[in-house]
Motif scaffolding. Structure first.
Motif, mmCIF file in Angstrom:
data_model
loop_
_atom_site.group_PDB
_atom_site.id
_atom_site.type_symbol
_atom_site.label_atom_id
_atom_site.label_comp_id
_atom_site.label_asym_id
_atom_site.label_seq_id
_atom_site.Cartn_x
_atom_site.Cartn_y
_atom_site.Cartn_z
ATOM 1 N N GLU A 145 0.844 -1.187 0.000
ATOM 2 C CA GLU A 145 0.000 0.000 0.000
ATOM 3 C C GLU A 145 0.880 1.237 0.000
ATOM 4 O O GLU A 145 2.058 1.176 0.357
ATOM 5 C CB GLU A 145 -0.946 0.022 1.208
ATOM 6 N N ARG A 146 0.297 2.327 -0.414
ATOM 7 C CA ARG A 146 1.031 3.592 -0.452
ATOM 8 C C ARG A 146 0.250 4.630 0.339
ATOM 9 O O ARG A 146 -0.919 4.879 0.057
ATOM 10 C CB ARG A 146 1.262 4.038 -1.898
ATOM 11 N N VAL A 147 0.918 5.226 1.309
ATOM 12 C CA VAL A 147 0.248 6.138 2.231
ATOM 13 C C VAL A 147 0.856 7.536 2.101
ATOM 14 O O VAL A 147 2.072 7.699 2.275
ATOM 15 C CB VAL A 147 0.395 5.640 3.684
ATOM 16 N N PRO A 148 0.058 8.557 1.810
ATOM 17 C CA PRO A 148 0.574 9.930 1.780
ATOM 18 C C PRO A 148 1.194 10.295 3.121
ATOM 19 O O PRO A 148 0.703 9.884 4.173
ATOM 20 C CB PRO A 148 -0.679 10.773 1.500
ATOM 21 N N ILE A 149 2.259 11.056 3.093
ATOM 22 C CA ILE A 149 3.006 11.356 4.303
ATOM 23 C C ILE A 149 2.143 12.023 5.360
ATOM 24 O O ILE A 149 2.303 11.757 6.562
ATOM 25 C CB ILE A 149 4.243 12.230 3.976
ATOM 26 N N GLN A 150 1.185 12.862 4.963
ATOM 27 C CA GLN A 150 0.359 13.539 5.958
ATOM 28 C C GLN A 150 -0.577 12.572 6.684
ATOM 29 O O GLN A 150 -1.063 12.869 7.775
ATOM 30 C CB GLN A 150 -0.450 14.683 5.335
#
Length: 285
Positions: A145-150
């Motif tokens: 999965e890819r999670v935005p840094i915020q």
């Protein structure tokens, strides 16, 4: 200054590391560079039962360009990123920030992924990650999965990383070629950590209208944050000293400032405003 006893095991692959995390049922801790983890163990702030060494997993190293983003493997050291030609060409602001991290020994062993995953509220890279719209690549039992840094950072040493998952890479948006970016830091004289660090990425039209602006701040609060009030104030306005000065006064608005023996909350708020104005002047004037 002596950690509690622990076991040690080395993982040869990402799947093996994930399985080991699962086997140790919350008592295992990943070891990459170790410059952040080991001091916490010495102070017994964290007491893992087993250290899972992932430092030799080669697939977690390297830098590549994917579309408009630069993908940096989690185990890529600061020194390796600093010397990488893609980083120099596409993300010079990252190289600039890395040179401000600690000392040569730390830069030789500390890793990009470790810095982000550790979520130290005074670390340098989270501010830059926010300004560069970073995405954290995670692999776990259920896949990738890819999670935005915020959405990844939400407190001191607290992230959205599941217990049996591993950060495999961090990707950063490449700034517009016609824009500018910078990282400025007021560092603690003893530790080198950021008392306040400000990363700014901005672009303006030929007429001087600001059409892209992102500002990330670290060191000031419980975790790094985007100075969204600054961004909202400046977007669509002329890049003038007056507008920049007014925007900088909003840098810490709505954020609870941290306090310690070195800097009060009021002083950190002041530093946020001063360093945000300095950064904005560098990228907009």
């Amino acid at each position: 200054m002596i950690p509690t006893s622990f076991d040690y095991v080395r993982a040869a692959s990402v799947p093996e590391a994930i399985q080991l995390l699962k086997n140790f049922n919350g008592e295992g801790k990943l070891l990459a560079g170790g410059h952040s983890l080991v001091p916490l163990m010495k102070f017994r702030i964290t007491t893992p039962g087993t250290l899972i060494d992932i430092s030799q997993i080669k697939e977690l190293k390297g830098v590549s360009k994917e579309g408009g983003r630069l993908v940096i493997g989690a185990l890529t050291t600061y020194a390796e990123a600093l010397g990488d030609p893609l980083v120099a060409a596409q993300l010079p602001v990252l190289a600039e920030a890395i040179q401000k991290i600690a000392d040569m020994q730390v830069r030789n062993k500390g890793t990009i992924g470790g810095n982000i995953a550790h979520a130290d509220p005074a670390a340098d890279l989270p501010a830059l990650a926010l300004a560069l719209d970073a995405v954290v690549h995670i692999t776990g039992e259920d896949g990738e999965e890819r999670v935005p840094i915020q959405d990844f950072l939400f407190g001191p040493f607290m992230t959205a990383l599941p217990e049996t998952s591993i950060v495999t890479a961090v990707s950063f948006a490449i700034p517009p070629t016609e824009g500018k970016s910078i990282y400025l830091k007021y560092f603690h004289p003893a530790s080198g950590y950021a008392v306040v660090g400000v990363a700014a990425v901005a672009r303006k039209t030929a007429a001087g209208v600001i059409n892209h602006i992102r500002v990330g701040i670290t060191g000031a609060g419980d975790c790094a944050f985007r100075a969204e009030n600054v961004e909202k104030y400046l977007l669509g306005k002329m890049a003038t000293p007056e507008n920049i000065s007014k925007a900088a006064q909003l840098a810490a608005e709505g954020v609870d400032m941290g306090e310690d023996l070195f800097a009060s909350g009021e002083y950190r708020k002041h530093l946020c405003e001063v360093y945000t104005e300095r950064a904005l002047r560098k990228v907009l004037l």
